[in-house]
Design a protein around this motif. Structure first.
Motif, PDB file in Angstrom:
ATOM      1  N   ILE A  21      58.399   6.720  65.246  1.00  0.00           N
ATOM      2  CA  ILE A  21      57.966   6.395  63.886  1.00  0.00           C
ATOM      3  C   ILE A  21      57.106   5.141  63.877  1.00  0.00           C
ATOM      4  N   VAL A  22      57.524   4.123  64.611  1.00  0.00           N
ATOM      5  CA  VAL A  22      56.767   2.866  64.676  1.00  0.00           C
ATOM      6  C   VAL A  22      55.382   3.108  65.260  1.00  0.00           C
ATOM      7  N   VAL A  23      55.306   3.931  66.310  1.00  0.00           N
ATOM      8  CA  VAL A  23      54.011   4.241  66.917  1.00  0.00           C
ATOM      9  C   VAL A  23      53.120   4.982  65.929  1.00  0.00           C
ATOM     10  N   LEU A  24      53.667   5.999  65.276  1.00  0.00           N
ATOM     11  CA  LEU A  24      52.877   6.768  64.310  1.00  0.00           C
ATOM     12  C   LEU A  24      52.406   5.890  63.155  1.00  0.00           C
ATOM     13  N   ALA A  25      53.285   4.991  62.702  1.00  0.00           N
ATOM     14  CA  ALA A  25      52.962   4.150  61.545  1.00  0.00           C
ATOM     15  C   ALA A  25      51.874   3.124  61.850  1.00  0.00           C
ATOM     16  N   ASN A  26      51.678   2.847  63.137  1.00  0.00           N
ATOM     17  CA  ASN A  26      50.731   1.791  63.505  1.00  0.00           C
ATOM     18  C   ASN A  26      49.533   2.285  64.308  1.00  0.00           C
ATOM     19  N   THR A  27      49.345   3.599  64.352  1.00  0.00           N
ATOM     20  CA  THR A  27      48.196   4.175  65.052  1.00  0.00           C
ATOM     21  C   THR A  27      47.605   5.307  64.218  1.00  0.00           C
ATOM     22  N   PRO A  28      46.395   5.753  64.561  1.00  0.00           N
ATOM     23  CA  PRO A  28      45.795   6.894  63.846  1.00  0.00           C
ATOM     24  C   PRO A  28      46.595   8.184  63.990  1.00  0.00           C
ATOM     25  N   LEU A  29      47.545   8.228  64.945  1.00  0.00           N
ATOM     26  CA  LEU A  29      48.369   9.423  65.117  1.00  0.00           C
ATOM     27  C   LEU A  29      49.213   9.706  63.880  1.00  0.00           C
ATOM     28  N   GLY A  30      49.378   8.689  63.052  1.00  0.00           N
ATOM     29  CA  GLY A  30      50.181   8.851  61.840  1.00  0.00           C
ATOM     30  C   GLY A  30      49.474   9.594  60.730  1.00  0.00           C
ATOM     31  N   MET A  31      48.219   9.981  60.962  1.00  0.00           N
ATOM     32  CA  MET A  31      47.464  10.724  59.957  1.00  0.00           C
ATOM     33  C   MET A  31      46.808  11.933  60.614  1.00  0.00           C
ATOM     34  N   ILE A  32      46.823  13.079  59.927  1.00  0.00           N
ATOM     35  CA  ILE A  32      46.099  14.251  60.416  1.00  0.00           C
ATOM     36  C   ILE A  32      45.052  14.639  59.377  1.00  0.00           C
ATOM     37  N   GLN A  33      43.890  14.995  59.867  1.00  0.00           N
ATOM     38  CA  GLN A  33      42.783  15.328  58.974  1.00  0.00           C
ATOM     39  C   GLN A  33      42.911  16.776  58.478  1.00  0.00           C
ATOM     40  N   LEU A  34      43.070  16.927  57.172  1.00  0.00           N
ATOM     41  CA  LEU A  34      43.052  18.237  56.536  1.00  0.00           C
ATOM     42  C   LEU A  34      41.659  18.445  55.945  1.00  0.00           C
ATOM     43  N   PRO A  35      41.338  19.656  55.474  1.00  0.00           N
ATOM     44  CA  PRO A  35      39.996  19.907  54.949  1.00  0.00           C
ATOM     45  C   PRO A  35      39.537  18.918  53.883  1.00  0.00           C
ATOM     46  N   ILE A  36      40.481  18.444  53.049  1.00  0.00           N
ATOM     47  CA  ILE A  36      40.085  17.575  51.936  1.00  0.00           C
ATOM     48  C   ILE A  36      40.609  16.156  52.102  1.00  0.00           C
ATOM     49  N   ILE A  37      41.839  16.003  52.616  1.00  0.00           N
ATOM     50  CA  ILE A  37      42.479  14.698  52.679  1.00  0.00           C
ATOM     51  C   ILE A  37      43.016  14.428  54.079  1.00  0.00           C
ATOM     52  N   LYS A  38      43.486  13.196  54.269  1.00  0.00           N
ATOM     53  CA  LYS A  38      44.261  12.861  55.453  1.00  0.00           C
ATOM     54  C   LYS A  38      45.729  12.872  55.067  1.00  0.00           C
ATOM     55  N   ALA A  39      46.529  13.618  55.828  1.00  0.00           N
ATOM     56  CA  ALA A  39      47.951  13.744  55.514  1.00  0.00           C
ATOM     57  C   ALA A  39      48.763  12.891  56.492  1.00  0.00           C
ATOM     58  N   THR A  40      49.757  12.167  55.970  1.00  0.00           N
ATOM     59  CA  THR A  40      50.602  11.349  56.830  1.00  0.00           C
ATOM     60  C   THR A  40      51.566  12.219  57.621  1.00  0.00           C
ATOM     61  N   THR A  41      51.874  11.788  58.834  1.00  0.00           N
ATOM     62  CA  THR A  41      52.846  12.498  59.671  1.00  0.00           C
ATOM     63  C   THR A  41      54.051  11.613  59.992  1.00  0.00           C
ATOM     64  N   VAL A  42      54.087  10.411  59.434  1.00  0.00           N
ATOM     65  CA  VAL A  42      55.133   9.459  59.793  1.00  0.00           C
ATOM     66  C   VAL A  42      56.513   9.958  59.382  1.00  0.00           C
ATOM     67  N   HIS A  43      56.581  10.750  58.322  1.00  0.00           N
ATOM     68  CA  HIS A  43      57.883  11.241  57.873  1.00  0.00           C
ATOM     69  C   HIS A  43      58.397  12.419  58.702  1.00  0.00           C
ATOM     70  N   ILE A  44      57.556  12.984  59.573  1.00  0.00           N
ATOM     71  CA  ILE A  44      57.976  14.131  60.387  1.00  0.00           C
ATOM     72  C   ILE A  44      59.151  13.768  61.304  1.00  0.00           C
ATOM     73  N   PRO A  45      59.093  12.649  62.055  1.00  0.00           N
ATOM     74  CA  PRO A  45      60.257  12.288  62.879  1.00  0.00           C
ATOM     75  C   PRO A  45      61.513  12.002  62.062  1.00  0.00           C
ATOM     76  N   VAL A  46      61.335  11.531  60.829  1.00  0.00           N
ATOM     77  CA  VAL A  46      62.496  11.303  59.957  1.00  0.00           C
ATOM     78  C   VAL A  46      63.199  12.631  59.681  1.00  0.00           C
ATOM     79  N   ILE A  47      62.419  13.638  59.319  1.00  0.00           N
ATOM     80  CA  ILE A  47      62.972  14.957  59.003  1.00  0.00           C
ATOM     81  C   ILE A  47      63.579  15.596  60.239  1.00  0.00           C
ATOM     82  N   ILE A  48      62.871  15.542  61.361  1.00  0.00           N
ATOM     83  CA  ILE A  48      63.380  16.144  62.596  1.00  0.00           C
ATOM     84  C   ILE A  48      64.638  15.414  63.068  1.00  0.00           C
ATOM     85  N   GLY A  49      64.639  14.096  62.971  1.00  0.00           N
ATOM     86  CA  GLY A  49      65.828  13.331  63.351  1.00  0.00           C
ATOM     87  C   GLY A  49      67.031  13.690  62.494  1.00  0.00           C
TER      88      GLY A  49
END
Length: 208
Positions: A21-49
């Motif tokens: 989570i810390v790595v995702l929150a502090n790098t571009p890996l925490g965002m994925i480019q969708l057709p219109i917006i950038k979506a955050t992925t930082v909450h994904i490890p929270v849900i999986i955990g």
């Protein structure tokens, strides 16, 4: 001895997820480019955990996500950082408490909700390919709805000033954000949680 070993494994596993989570929150890996917006992925490890290790782990990981958000909004303020950083508050102690709730409290709810939903779906004996995307989607929407809903109820005046609109227009802006950003993020979460969750669940089960 077995209980101590299990507790140690739990703590190590949660710590590893927290590091992700810390790595995702502090790098571009925490965002994925969708057709219109950038979506955050930082909450994904929270849900999986939360799925792998339970609601308590989800709450801890959500708290880590929230603290990262608080620090980020303090160190690199944006237009709306007043709603996420207690140090950006312009309304005294009340504003500090509200900001902590939005940045940390709402993120803790992601893990708690995802963890208990997963337990419920398992008791209903839903197939993983159904239960995983449901948990991913709902967990992501909990993030969007609680954060944006809290901003509306707690910071409507400040939000209107930041966006330079009338207070009466805030609800429309909030709903537009939920629709344009929250739903695509939830769909992305459903896909990623399903893809990663199935693999990780099998790995955790083999290690027990």
């Amino acid at each position: 001895m077995r209980k101590e070993k299990k507790d140690t494994r739990w703590m190590v596993s949660v710590a590893l997820m927290a590091a992700i989570i810390v790595v995702l929150a502090n790098t571009p890996l925490g965002m994925i480019q969708l057709p219109i917006i950038k979506a955050t992925t930082v909450h994904i490890p929270v849900i999986i955990g939360a799925i792998l290790f339970g609601p308590m782990a989800g709450a801890v990981l959500g708290g880590v996500f929230g603290i990262c958000s608080l620090v980020s909004n303090t160190m690199a303020p944006t237009l709306l950082s007043f709603a996420f950083s207690p140090f950006m508050s312009t309304t005294g102690f009340a504003g500090v408490a509200k900001a902590v709730w939005i940045s940390v409290g709402c993120r803790i709810l992601i893990g708690v909700a995802a963890g208990w939903l997963w337990i419920l779906l398992q008791k209903l004996k839903l197939n993983q390919l159904i239960a995983l995307p449901i948990t991913g989607f709902v967990g992501s929407m909990v993030n969007t709805v609680t954060v944006m809903g809290s901003i509306y109820f707690l910071f409507a005046q400040q939000y209107a000033q930041a966006k330079e609109v009338a207070v009466s227009a805030v609800w429309g802006l909030i709903m537009a954000t939920v629709t344009a950003s929250g739903i695509p993020e939830a769909v992305a979460a459903a896909i990623l949680v399903t893809a990663l969750g199935k693999i990780l669940i099998a790995a955790v089960q083999r290690s027990r």
